[in-house]
Design a protein around this motif. Structure first.
Motif, PDB file in Angstrom:
ATOM      1  N   UNK A  65       0.857  -1.180   0.000  1.00 47.44           N
ATOM      2  CA  UNK A  65       0.000   0.000   0.000  1.00 47.44           C
ATOM      3  C   UNK A  65       0.894   1.232   0.000  1.00 47.44           C
ATOM      4  N   UNK A  66       0.658   2.153  -0.926  1.00 49.59           N
ATOM      5  CA  UNK A  66       1.463   3.364  -1.011  1.00 49.59           C
ATOM      6  C   UNK A  66       0.973   4.350   0.039  1.00 49.59           C
ATOM      7  N   UNK A  67       1.882   4.786   0.931  1.00 45.17           N
ATOM      8  CA  UNK A  67       1.495   5.709   2.000  1.00 45.17           C
ATOM      9  C   UNK A  67       2.132   7.085   1.859  1.00 45.17           C
ATOM     10  N   UNK A  68       3.212   7.214   1.098  1.00 43.87           N
ATOM     11  CA  UNK A  68       3.847   8.518   0.884  1.00 43.87           C
ATOM     12  C   UNK A  68       4.402   8.589  -0.534  1.00 43.87           C
ATOM     13  N   UNK A  69       4.244   9.771  -1.170  1.00 42.97           N
ATOM     14  CA  UNK A  69       4.825   9.998  -2.492  1.00 42.97           C
ATOM     15  C   UNK A  69       5.446  11.386  -2.548  1.00 42.97           C
ATOM     16  N   UNK A  70       6.402  11.538  -3.441  1.00 48.06           N
ATOM     17  CA  UNK A  70       7.037  12.838  -3.634  1.00 48.06           C
ATOM     18  C   UNK A  70       6.148  13.774  -4.445  1.00 48.06           C
ATOM     19  N   UNK A  71       5.280  13.204  -5.268  1.00 48.79           N
ATOM     20  CA  UNK A  71       4.393  14.001  -6.115  1.00 48.79           C
ATOM     21  C   UNK A  71       3.296  14.607  -5.245  1.00 48.79           C
ATOM     22  N   UNK A  72       3.031  15.915  -5.348  1.00 49.48           N
ATOM     23  CA  UNK A  72       1.989  16.535  -4.521  1.00 49.48           C
ATOM     24  C   UNK A  72       0.602  15.964  -4.797  1.00 49.48           C
ATOM     25  N   UNK A  73      -0.166  15.789  -3.716  1.00 50.04           N
ATOM     26  CA  UNK A  73      -1.565  15.350  -3.817  1.00 50.04           C
ATOM     27  C   UNK A  73      -2.442  16.553  -3.507  1.00 50.04           C
ATOM     28  N   UNK A  74      -3.300  16.922  -4.454  1.00 53.55           N
ATOM     29  CA  UNK A  74      -4.152  18.086  -4.278  1.00 53.55           C
ATOM     30  C   UNK A  74      -5.415  17.708  -3.521  1.00 53.55           C
ATOM     31  N   UNK A  75      -5.750  18.505  -2.502  1.00 57.94           N
ATOM     32  CA  UNK A  75      -6.973  18.293  -1.737  1.00 57.94           C
ATOM     33  C   UNK A  75      -8.087  19.152  -2.319  1.00 57.94           C
ATOM     34  N   UNK A  76      -9.316  18.909  -1.858  1.00 50.55           N
ATOM     35  CA  UNK A  76     -10.459  19.659  -2.383  1.00 50.55           C
ATOM     36  C   UNK A  76     -10.426  21.130  -1.990  1.00 50.55           C
ATOM     37  N   UNK A  77      -9.801  21.450  -0.844  1.00 50.19           N
ATOM     38  CA  UNK A  77      -9.751  22.849  -0.407  1.00 50.19           C
ATOM     39  C   UNK A  77      -8.652  23.646  -1.102  1.00 50.19           C
ATOM     40  N   UNK A  78      -7.904  23.022  -2.010  1.00 52.06           N
ATOM     41  CA  UNK A  78      -6.879  23.729  -2.764  1.00 52.06           C
ATOM     42  C   UNK A  78      -5.467  23.526  -2.229  1.00 52.06           C
ATOM     43  N   UNK A  79      -5.330  23.000  -1.025  1.00 51.73           N
ATOM     44  CA  UNK A  79      -4.001  22.770  -0.478  1.00 51.73           C
ATOM     45  C   UNK A  79      -3.404  21.487  -1.045  1.00 51.73           C
ATOM     46  N   UNK A  80      -2.106  21.350  -0.865  1.00 54.31           N
ATOM     47  CA  UNK A  80      -1.397  20.185  -1.374  1.00 54.31           C
ATOM     48  C   UNK A  80      -0.613  19.538  -0.251  1.00 54.31           C
ATOM     49  N   UNK A  81      -0.382  18.234  -0.373  1.00 51.89           N
ATOM     50  CA  UNK A  81       0.461  17.519   0.578  1.00 51.89           C
ATOM     51  C   UNK A  81       1.432  16.651  -0.212  1.00 51.89           C
ATOM     52  N   UNK A  82       2.711  16.653   0.208  1.00 50.48           N
ATOM     53  CA  UNK A  82       3.710  15.794  -0.405  1.00 50.48           C
ATOM     54  C   UNK A  82       4.758  15.462   0.640  1.00 50.48           C
ATOM     55  N   UNK A  83       5.512  14.434   0.371  1.00 45.84           N
ATOM     56  CA  UNK A  83       6.520  13.932   1.299  1.00 45.84           C
ATOM     57  C   UNK A  83       7.877  13.924   0.608  1.00 45.84           C
ATOM     58  N   UNK A  84       8.910  13.694   1.355  1.00 44.52           N
ATOM     59  CA  UNK A  84      10.257  13.688   0.810  1.00 44.52           C
ATOM     60  C   UNK A  84      10.694  12.360   0.244  1.00 44.52           C
ATOM     61  N   UNK A  85       9.843  11.348   0.320  1.00 48.47           N
ATOM     62  CA  UNK A  85      10.228  10.018  -0.138  1.00 48.47           C
ATOM     63  C   UNK A  85       9.002   9.268  -0.662  1.00 48.47           C
ATOM     64  N   UNK A  86       9.258   8.270  -1.474  1.00 51.00           N
ATOM     65  CA  UNK A  86       8.218   7.348  -1.909  1.00 51.00           C
ATOM     66  C   UNK A  86       8.268   6.152  -0.963  1.00 51.00           C
TER      67      UNK A  86
END
Length: 126
Positions: A65-86
């Motif tokens: 199961x993928x739990x962290x990615x370097x590519x930003x994930x866009x949320x519905x409120x417009x913010x983004x979340x990304x991590x330093x590692x895959x």
């Protein structure tokens, strides 16, 4: 975005250090996987030198199961979340985790996708 041949870090105490993605699950022509997707991986490196304490062996094939990615994930409120590692967590055939602990926080996206087993094992949510 995770695709075939991507090297990923393992963030649990199963004994594996790195794995290689060999297949993206979820469709006939699906090429990329993102947060919360399942993939099939092969163990490349083990974490510790003594292989007796490890729950996995080098070369074995598992679901993950993928739990962290370097590519930003866009949320519905417009913010983004990304991590330093895959990073991934190893899973057995019954979709239960191989390990007993997850190292590091998990994104709240996994809470919405009904992965309560993994959330209870982790240190926190982001």
């Amino acid at each position: 975005m995770i695709q075939q041949q991507t090297i990923l870090k393992v963030s649990d105490n199963s004994g594996a250090k790195t794995v290689r993605c060999i297949r993206v699950l979820g469709g006939f022509r699906k090429k990329y996987a993102k947060l919360g997707d399942n993939i099939i991986v092969s163990v490349q490196q083990l974490r510790n030198k003594s292989k007796k304490t490890s729950k996995v062996k080098k070369g074995e094939v598992y679901k993950a199961l993928i739990i962290r990615t370097k590519v930003p994930h866009k949320k519905k409120d417009g913010s983004q979340i990304w991590f330093g590692e895959n990073s991934v967590v190893l899973v057995n055939k019954q979709e239960n985790p191989v390990s007993t602990r997850i190292i590091g926080p998990l994104p709240k996206l996994l809470k919405k996708k009904k992965f309560q087993k993994f959330i209870s094992m982790s240190s926190g949510l982001i």
